[in-house]
Design an enzyme around this catalytic site. Structure first.
Site, PDB file in Angstrom:
ATOM      1  N   ASP A  23       1.613  -3.170   4.210  1.00 48.98           N
ATOM      2  CA  ASP A  23       1.441  -2.013   5.096  1.00 48.98           C
ATOM      3  C   ASP A  23       0.755  -0.902   4.310  1.00 48.98           C
ATOM      4  O   ASP A  23       1.252  -0.489   3.253  1.00 48.98           O
ATOM      5  CB  ASP A  23       2.837  -1.546   5.533  1.00 48.98           C
ATOM      6  CG  ASP A  23       2.842  -0.908   6.888  1.00 48.98           C
ATOM      7  OD1 ASP A  23       1.776  -0.829   7.515  1.00 48.98           O
ATOM      8  OD2 ASP A  23       3.935  -0.503   7.329  1.00 48.98           O
TER       9      ASP A  23
ATOM     10  N   LYS B 210      -1.920  -4.102   6.995  1.00 48.63           N
ATOM     11  CA  LYS B 210      -1.699  -3.519   8.325  1.00 48.63           C
ATOM     12  C   LYS B 210      -1.957  -2.025   8.220  1.00 48.63           C
ATOM     13  O   LYS B 210      -1.611  -1.415   7.204  1.00 48.63           O
ATOM     14  CB  LYS B 210      -0.256  -3.758   8.794  1.00 48.63           C
ATOM     15  CG  LYS B 210       0.088  -3.034  10.093  1.00 48.63           C
ATOM     16  CD  LYS B 210       1.438  -3.415  10.634  1.00 48.63           C
ATOM     17  CE  LYS B 210       2.587  -2.583  10.115  1.00 48.63           C
ATOM     18  NZ  LYS B 210       2.481  -1.134  10.366  1.00 48.63           N
TER      19      LYS B 210
ATOM     20  N   ASP C 285       5.915  -0.064   5.295  1.00 48.15           N
ATOM     21  CA  ASP C 285       6.171   1.221   4.629  1.00 48.15           C
ATOM     22  C   ASP C 285       7.534   1.765   5.068  1.00 48.15           C
ATOM     23  O   ASP C 285       7.989   2.798   4.576  1.00 48.15           O
ATOM     24  CB  ASP C 285       5.041   2.230   4.875  1.00 48.15           C
ATOM     25  CG  ASP C 285       4.905   2.626   6.332  1.00 48.15           C
ATOM     26  OD1 ASP C 285       5.577   2.024   7.190  1.00 48.15           O
ATOM     27  OD2 ASP C 285       4.109   3.551   6.617  1.00 48.15           O
ATOM     28  N   SER C 286       8.218   1.028   5.959  1.00 49.54           N
ATOM     29  CA  SER C 286       9.628   1.319   6.246  1.00 49.54           C
ATOM     30  C   SER C 286      10.438   1.246   4.956  1.00 49.54           C
ATOM     31  O   SER C 286      11.554   1.771   4.882  1.00 49.54           O
ATOM     32  CB  SER C 286      10.187   0.324   7.275  1.00 49.54           C
ATOM     33  OG  SER C 286       9.862  -1.007   6.916  1.00 49.54           O
TER      34      SER C 286
ATOM     35  N   GLU D 140      -1.887   1.745  10.714  1.00 51.60           N
ATOM     36  CA  GLU D 140      -1.480   2.357  11.981  1.00 51.60           C
ATOM     37  C   GLU D 140      -2.645   3.101  12.621  1.00 51.60           C
ATOM     38  O   GLU D 140      -3.414   3.770  11.933  1.00 51.60           O
ATOM     39  CB  GLU D 140      -0.330   3.348  11.746  1.00 51.60           C
ATOM     40  CG  GLU D 140       0.950   2.679  11.309  1.00 51.60           C
ATOM     41  CD  GLU D 140       2.119   3.666  11.184  1.00 51.60           C
ATOM     42  OE1 GLU D 140       1.990   4.833  11.619  1.00 51.60           O
ATOM     43  OE2 GLU D 140       3.163   3.245  10.652  1.00 51.60           O
TER      44      GLU D 140
ATOM     45  N   GLU E 269       4.517  -1.172  19.108  1.00 49.12           N
ATOM     46  CA  GLU E 269       5.867  -0.658  18.826  1.00 49.12           C
ATOM     47  C   GLU E 269       6.319   0.306  19.924  1.00 49.12           C
ATOM     48  O   GLU E 269       5.601   1.256  20.274  1.00 49.12           O
ATOM     49  CB  GLU E 269       5.889   0.042  17.455  1.00 49.12           C
ATOM     50  CG  GLU E 269       7.260   0.624  17.125  1.00 49.12           C
ATOM     51  CD  GLU E 269       7.477   0.981  15.668  1.00 49.12           C
ATOM     52  OE1 GLU E 269       6.617   0.654  14.828  1.00 49.12           O
ATOM     53  OE2 GLU E 269       8.531   1.588  15.376  1.00 49.12           O
TER      54      GLU E 269
HETATM   55  O1  KIV Z   1       6.924  -0.377   8.290  1.00 46.20           O
HETATM   56  C1  KIV Z   1       7.379  -1.232   9.071  1.00 46.20           C
HETATM   57  O2  KIV Z   1       8.400  -1.869   8.809  1.00 46.20           O
HETATM   58  C2  KIV Z   1       6.645  -1.477  10.306  1.00 46.20           C
HETATM   59  C3  KIV Z   1       7.281  -2.356  11.340  1.00 46.20           C
HETATM   60  C4  KIV Z   1       8.375  -1.654  12.015  1.00 46.20           C
HETATM   61  C5  KIV Z   1       6.277  -2.909  12.280  1.00 46.20           C
HETATM   62  O3  KIV Z   1       5.585  -0.956  10.486  1.00 46.20           O
END
Ligand code: KIV
Length: 303
Positions: free
Chosen positions: A98, A128, A59-60, A130, A197
């Site tokens: 994510d 994934k 989600d970056s 969080e 992280e």
């Molecule tokens: O969103 C992302 O890119 C991440 C990584 C930094 C692990 O969660």
């Protein structure tokens, strides 16, 4: 032809895809696991060609490709489009989607529904999410639906405000113990791997030694079972500030800018396009075309 099926089922990975069980074997062999983020089909293809094991559609993307200044605005629809593009480009690596902020926090049902969308509509192999604590129930629900889940603890950007900002986590003995407990709980809940992280290297090393599932570190030291970095950070494509743990391997942003300046200059100086970039017409057709246009011009003038 892509070997990644259009509608893969979690239980039937496509031929050629890395079996998810290989990750635990890599941990046992102490063979580092390579993970990188990607957000489009060329990114998926290049990461595959480079031989990475895991691609995270992070989600970056909200910051790196959508121009927001945090990850929280990323929506399910945006993440689905990006994930679908990556799975079209990548064949061997496992593609992990994510789960964006708001897609899993409300209820187990929401979490399962959205995880299923990533698998059915975008071809993701895993998701994934969080956090630990209340999120352990989400992990169990999604794993129960047959979808592999990667955990993510330490600095979790979706809850950066609660953590007091973007800063390293687990620097006191008490917080480090909490992280260890969270990591164990994620493993017990069924995660196949966990991202650590911005965690002190010694704490990450201890967590790595205690878990039987692989840890993937970002700012968590060399003892993790694998490492992940963000595509735009690795390639020098992100203009915002970068964290201490980022290593830039290329300055593609600068090369793109120089190429675009050269293109603009060529257009302005009429050096582009050249003959090789243009289409010719058989001479007879050209003569007919010119004659017919002249006649039409004459007829138009008379009206
Ligand atoms: O969103 C992302 O890119 C991440 C990584 C930094 C692990 O969660």
């Amino acid at each position: 032809m892509s070997i990644r099926p259009q509608q893969p089922a979690p239980a039937t990975p496509a031929p050629g895809r890395l079996p998810i069980t290989e990750l635990a074997e890599m941990k046992a062999r102490r063979q580092p696991i390579v993970m990188i983020t990607a957000y489009d089909a060329p990114g998926g293809r290049l990461a595959d060609q480079a031989g990475v094991e895991l691609i995270l559609v992070g989600d970056s993307a909200a910051m790196t490709v959508l121009g927001h200044d945090s990850t929280t605005p990323a929506t399910m629809e945006e993440m689905l489009i990006l994930t679908r593009a990556v799975t079209r480009g990548a064949r061997r690596p496992l593609v992990i989607a994510d789960m964006p902020f708001g897609s899993f926090q409300v209820s187990d049902e929401d979490a399962v529904r959205n995880a299923i969308r990533f698998v059915k509509e975008a071809g993701a192999d895993a998701v994934k999410l969080e956090g630990a604590g209340l999120m352990l129930s989400r992990v169990r629900a999604i794993v129960g639906a047959g979808i592999p889940v990667m955990g993510h603890i330490g600095l979790t950007p979706q809850s950066a405000t609660m953590l007091g900002g973007f800063k390293a986590q687990g620097r006191s003995a008490e917080r480090a113990l909490e992280l260890l407990a969270d990591a164990r709980a994620l493993e017990a809940s069924g995660c196949f791997a966990v991202v650590l992280e911005a965690v002190p290297a010694a704490v990450a090393a201890r967590i790595t030694a205690e878990l039987s599932i692989p840890t993937i570190g970002i700012g968590a030291g060399v003892e993790c079972d694998g490492q992940v970095l963000v595509w735009h950070d690795v390639l020098g494509l992100y203009e915002g500030g970068t964290a201490r743990f980022v290593k830039r391997y290329a300055d593609i942003g600068d090369r793109i800018r120089r190429a675009l300046e050269e293109y603009a200059e060529d257009v302005r100086e009429r050096r582009f396009p050249e003959d090789q970039h243009t289409y010719a017409m058989p001479p007879g057709e050209l003569a007919l075309f010119e004659e017919a246009s002249d006649q039409r011009e004459y007829a138009d003038d008379r009206h």
